[in-house]
Design a protein around this motif. Sequence first.
Motif, PDB file in Angstrom:
ATOM      1  N   LEU A   1      52.519   2.715  75.957  1.00 23.65           N
ATOM      2  CA  LEU A   1      51.429   2.018  76.652  1.00 23.65           C
ATOM      3  C   LEU A   1      51.956   0.857  77.485  1.00 23.65           C
ATOM      4  CD1 LEU A   1      48.902   2.481  73.805  1.00 23.65           C
ATOM      5  CD2 LEU A   1      48.476   3.131  76.178  1.00 23.65           C
ATOM      6  N   GLU A   2      52.966   0.160  76.986  1.00 26.12           N
ATOM      7  CA  GLU A   2      53.601  -0.883  77.808  1.00 26.12           C
ATOM      8  C   GLU A   2      54.093  -0.291  79.129  1.00 26.12           C
ATOM      9  OE1 GLU A   2      55.695  -3.547  74.221  1.00 26.12           O
ATOM     10  OE2 GLU A   2      56.919  -2.436  75.666  1.00 26.12           O
ATOM     11  N   ARG A   3      54.800   0.848  79.005  1.00 27.31           N
ATOM     12  CA  ARG A   3      55.353   1.487  80.211  1.00 27.31           C
ATOM     13  C   ARG A   3      54.249   1.972  81.140  1.00 27.31           C
ATOM     14  NH1 ARG A   3      59.421   5.393  77.032  1.00 27.31           N
ATOM     15  NH2 ARG A   3      57.446   6.463  76.846  1.00 27.31           N
ATOM     16  N   LEU A   4      53.189   2.579  80.566  1.00 30.23           N
ATOM     17  CA  LEU A   4      52.119   3.123  81.408  1.00 30.23           C
ATOM     18  C   LEU A   4      51.404   2.012  82.174  1.00 30.23           C
ATOM     19  CD1 LEU A   4      50.661   5.846  79.008  1.00 30.23           C
ATOM     20  CD2 LEU A   4      51.816   6.256  81.201  1.00 30.23           C
ATOM     21  N   CYS A   5      51.199   0.875  81.516  1.00 32.31           N
ATOM     22  CA  CYS A   5      50.524  -0.228  82.215  1.00 32.31           C
ATOM     23  C   CYS A   5      51.373  -0.738  83.369  1.00 32.31           C
ATOM     24  CB  CYS A   5      50.171  -1.341  81.224  1.00 32.31           C
ATOM     25  SG  CYS A   5      48.834  -0.836  80.098  1.00 32.31           S
ATOM     26  N   VAL A   6      52.690  -0.757  83.177  1.00 34.29           N
ATOM     27  CA  VAL A   6      53.576  -1.129  84.292  1.00 34.29           C
ATOM     28  C   VAL A   6      53.478  -0.071  85.394  1.00 34.29           C
ATOM     29  CG1 VAL A   6      55.984  -1.439  84.980  1.00 34.29           C
ATOM     30  CG2 VAL A   6      55.148  -2.438  82.808  1.00 34.29           C
ATOM     31  N   LYS A   7      53.558   1.187  85.000  1.00 38.30           N
ATOM     32  CA  LYS A   7      53.536   2.287  85.987  1.00 38.30           C
ATOM     33  C   LYS A   7      52.294   2.242  86.873  1.00 38.30           C
ATOM     34  CE  LYS A   7      53.196   7.363  86.227  1.00 38.30           C
ATOM     35  NZ  LYS A   7      53.194   8.638  85.468  1.00 38.30           N
ATOM     36  N   TYR A   8      51.136   1.962  86.256  1.00 46.17           N
ATOM     37  CA  TYR A   8      49.879   2.010  86.997  1.00 46.17           C
ATOM     38  C   TYR A   8      49.415   0.641  87.496  1.00 46.17           C
ATOM     39  CZ  TYR A   8      49.607   6.837  85.381  1.00 46.17           C
ATOM     40  OH  TYR A   8      49.873   8.156  85.135  1.00 46.17           O
ATOM     41  N   GLY A   9      50.256  -0.375  87.307  1.00 44.32           N
ATOM     42  CA  GLY A   9      49.875  -1.703  87.793  1.00 44.32           C
ATOM     43  C   GLY A   9      48.679  -2.285  87.067  1.00 44.32           C
ATOM     44  N   LEU A  10      48.545  -1.980  85.767  1.00 46.01           N
ATOM     45  CA  LEU A  10      47.437  -2.509  84.961  1.00 46.01           C
ATOM     46  C   LEU A  10      47.883  -3.813  84.294  1.00 46.01           C
ATOM     47  CD1 LEU A  10      46.287   0.800  83.218  1.00 46.01           C
ATOM     48  CD2 LEU A  10      45.695  -0.096  85.483  1.00 46.01           C
ATOM     49  N   PRO A  11      46.906  -4.596  83.806  1.00 45.74           N
ATOM     50  CA  PRO A  11      47.283  -5.802  83.064  1.00 45.74           C
ATOM     51  C   PRO A  11      48.247  -5.457  81.921  1.00 45.74           C
ATOM     52  CG  PRO A  11      44.892  -5.711  83.396  1.00 45.74           C
ATOM     53  CD  PRO A  11      45.450  -4.413  83.896  1.00 45.74           C
ATOM     54  N   ALA A  12      49.155  -6.379  81.609  1.00 47.15           N
ATOM     55  CA  ALA A  12      50.167  -6.135  80.571  1.00 47.15           C
ATOM     56  C   ALA A  12      49.501  -5.695  79.276  1.00 47.15           C
ATOM     57  CB  ALA A  12      50.994  -7.395  80.345  1.00 47.15           C
ATOM     58  N   PHE A  13      50.055  -4.703  78.618  1.00 48.82           N
ATOM     59  CA  PHE A  13      49.471  -4.167  77.394  1.00 48.82           C
ATOM     60  C   PHE A  13      49.770  -5.060  76.203  1.00 48.82           C
ATOM     61  CE2 PHE A  13      49.358  -1.611  73.544  1.00 48.82           C
ATOM     62  CZ  PHE A  13      48.102  -1.051  73.663  1.00 48.82           C
ATOM     63  N   LYS A  14      48.765  -5.251  75.356  1.00 46.41           N
ATOM     64  CA  LYS A  14      48.952  -5.979  74.103  1.00 46.41           C
ATOM     65  C   LYS A  14      48.329  -5.148  72.984  1.00 46.41           C
ATOM     66  CE  LYS A  14      47.969 -10.364  71.899  1.00 46.41           C
ATOM     67  NZ  LYS A  14      47.853 -11.802  72.087  1.00 46.41           N
ATOM     68  N   ALA A  15      49.145  -4.742  72.007  1.00 45.20           N
ATOM     69  CA  ALA A  15      48.609  -3.950  70.898  1.00 45.20           C
ATOM     70  C   ALA A  15      47.621  -4.804  70.112  1.00 45.20           C
ATOM     71  CB  ALA A  15      49.749  -3.480  69.989  1.00 45.20           C
ATOM     72  N   PRO A  16      46.493  -4.232  69.713  1.00 43.57           N
ATOM     73  CA  PRO A  16      45.489  -5.020  68.976  1.00 43.57           C
ATOM     74  C   PRO A  16      46.003  -5.392  67.579  1.00 43.57           C
ATOM     75  CG  PRO A  16      44.859  -2.700  69.040  1.00 43.57           C
ATOM     76  CD  PRO A  16      46.100  -2.824  69.881  1.00 43.57           C
ATOM     77  N   ALA A  17      45.515  -6.506  67.062  1.00 45.94           N
ATOM     78  CA  ALA A  17      45.937  -6.981  65.738  1.00 45.94           C
ATOM     79  C   ALA A  17      45.560  -5.956  64.667  1.00 45.94           C
ATOM     80  CB  ALA A  17      45.294  -8.331  65.446  1.00 45.94           C
ATOM     81  N   VAL A  18      44.394  -5.320  64.827  1.00 43.34           N
ATOM     82  CA  VAL A  18      43.943  -4.290  63.903  1.00 43.34           C
ATOM     83  C   VAL A  18      43.802  -3.006  64.709  1.00 43.34           C
ATOM     84  CG1 VAL A  18      41.998  -3.535  62.458  1.00 43.34           C
ATOM     85  CG2 VAL A  18      42.641  -5.970  62.539  1.00 43.34           C
ATOM     86  N   PHE A  19      44.314  -1.903  64.165  1.00 32.78           N
ATOM     87  CA  PHE A  19      44.166  -0.629  64.877  1.00 32.78           C
ATOM     88  C   PHE A  19      43.725   0.450  63.901  1.00 32.78           C
ATOM     89  CE2 PHE A  19      45.589   3.564  66.099  1.00 32.78           C
ATOM     90  CZ  PHE A  19      45.001   3.670  67.335  1.00 32.78           C
ATOM     91  N   PRO A  20      42.711   1.250  64.280  1.00 32.88           N
ATOM     92  CA  PRO A  20      41.862   1.057  65.461  1.00 32.88           C
ATOM     93  C   PRO A  20      40.841  -0.057  65.243  1.00 32.88           C
ATOM     94  CG  PRO A  20      41.119   2.971  64.203  1.00 32.88           C
ATOM     95  CD  PRO A  20      42.339   2.451  63.509  1.00 32.88           C
ATOM     96  N   GLN A  21      40.483  -0.729  66.324  1.00 37.87           N
ATOM     97  CA  GLN A  21      39.368  -1.679  66.300  1.00 37.87           C
ATOM     98  C   GLN A  21      38.063  -0.905  66.072  1.00 37.87           C
ATOM     99  OE1 GLN A  21      39.549  -4.957  66.545  1.00 37.87           O
ATOM    100  NE2 GLN A  21      41.250  -5.543  67.888  1.00 37.87           N
ATOM    101  N   ARG A  22      37.083  -1.571  65.493  1.00 34.49           N
ATOM    102  CA  ARG A  22      35.747  -0.951  65.442  1.00 34.49           C
ATOM    103  C   ARG A  22      35.218  -0.888  66.881  1.00 34.49           C
ATOM    104  NH1 ARG A  22      32.719  -5.187  62.905  1.00 34.49           N
ATOM    105  NH2 ARG A  22      34.328  -6.326  64.040  1.00 34.49           N
ATOM    106  N   SER A  23      34.402   0.079  67.166  1.00 36.89           N
ATOM    107  CA  SER A  23      33.943   0.220  68.553  1.00 36.89           C
ATOM    108  C   SER A  23      32.490   0.689  68.641  1.00 36.89           C
ATOM    109  CB  SER A  23      34.862   1.195  69.314  1.00 36.89           C
ATOM    110  OG  SER A  23      34.941   2.437  68.633  1.00 36.89           O
ATOM    111  N   VAL A  24      31.727   0.513  67.574  1.00 33.19           N
ATOM    112  CA  VAL A  24      30.337   0.986  67.587  1.00 33.19           C
ATOM    113  C   VAL A  24      29.482   0.141  68.545  1.00 33.19           C
ATOM    114  CG1 VAL A  24      28.264   1.377  66.213  1.00 33.19           C
ATOM    115  CG2 VAL A  24      30.506   1.898  65.232  1.00 33.19           C
TER     116      VAL A  24
END
Lengths: 200, 200
Positions: free
Chosen positions: B69-92
Amino acid sequence: MQTPLEFWFDFASPYSYVGALRVEAACGAAGLPFVWRPFLLGPIFQAQGFATSPFNTQPARKAYMWRDLERLCVKYGLPAFKAPAVFPQRSVLVGRLGCALLGHPRCGDFVRAAFTAEFSAGLDPNEAPVLAGVLGQLGLEAAPWLEKAESPEVKAQLRSFTDEAGKRGVFGAPNLFVGDELVFGQDRLEDAIAWARAQP
Amino acid sequence: MQTPLEFWFDFASPYSYVGALRVEAACGAAGLPFVWRPFLLGPIFQAQGFATSPFNTQPARKAYMWRDLERLCVKYGLPAFKAPAVFPQRSVLVGRLGCALLGHPRCGDFVRAAFTAEFSAGLDPNEAPVLAGVLGQLGLEAAPWLEKAESPEVKAQLRSFTDEAGKRGVFGAPNLFVGDELVFGQDRLEDAIAWARAQP
């Protein structure tokens, strides 16, 4: 000297088929040194707690894979895809034969022909007569190569590649390594090539 | 009228983040109609026998994902990737808010801003104050939208999308549907677009 792009694959892996048919030509076009690295996914899956390929325990994912491989073979102009009767096929003998042929000028042709026999002609790539047919098709004498494939040195080589794959973080196939950088999946071949070209 | 490209995603899915930031612009450039389809991976994983994301039970695969994901964000010019503290986050809650905003002109901006808050700013996308901040940033009033997100209709919508995803063969995220054709993975966005353009 430039770091080679290493293609780590298992002959039982359908996505490795698509990658294997594309990778050497793509590296050649990019001017990158390239090496084949056969290994066995079985021990890699076992170390992750899987008794079989994860595709076999996820029916939706497996159904998707077969459809996806049909599309990918059309996209890349490869022989029409045919799902094997048994999945995954055993791949110890064909993997050893791949190891035996490493460095031989027909190694790449062998890898591609064995994969095509499996995933397009629907043959069992681990049967000695099938492999003898593939070798014969390439003008290679079957008996001595099949004998070499069963030698202690070649058996140890396939085990050693499999151990190395696990130690380097491999969890599936195919994989592209450029030094310590791992790129997973045949879909990402172009990313691996771009990474390799960007290295000093 | 052309079949729309449907982007099926869970706000907890890191590869959905990369896909979500790319997909609407890519469809726009290709002249394709496009719709967002938030759903929940939890029930999809449970139906496959997983108690959590498969990345959590495969440490090598998870370690690879963060690096990838770090590499993909660089490749596509997206904001720098930061892995979440908890994975997976809740998303309801964030998924419901996505459903509430479907059809609103800022829906896409909301999806991208919520994902970026999660995977670049390191915020919990399921916290109402975080979502209020995201909505405020887009000039949307937080309270009524958060209230709408908890309405029976919107809750039912998210459940219905999740059920539909399972019935249509979804096993992970993100997914691109063109009619009945499923293309899995953000890496394959260009393939999905090519498929959609080739339809009559």
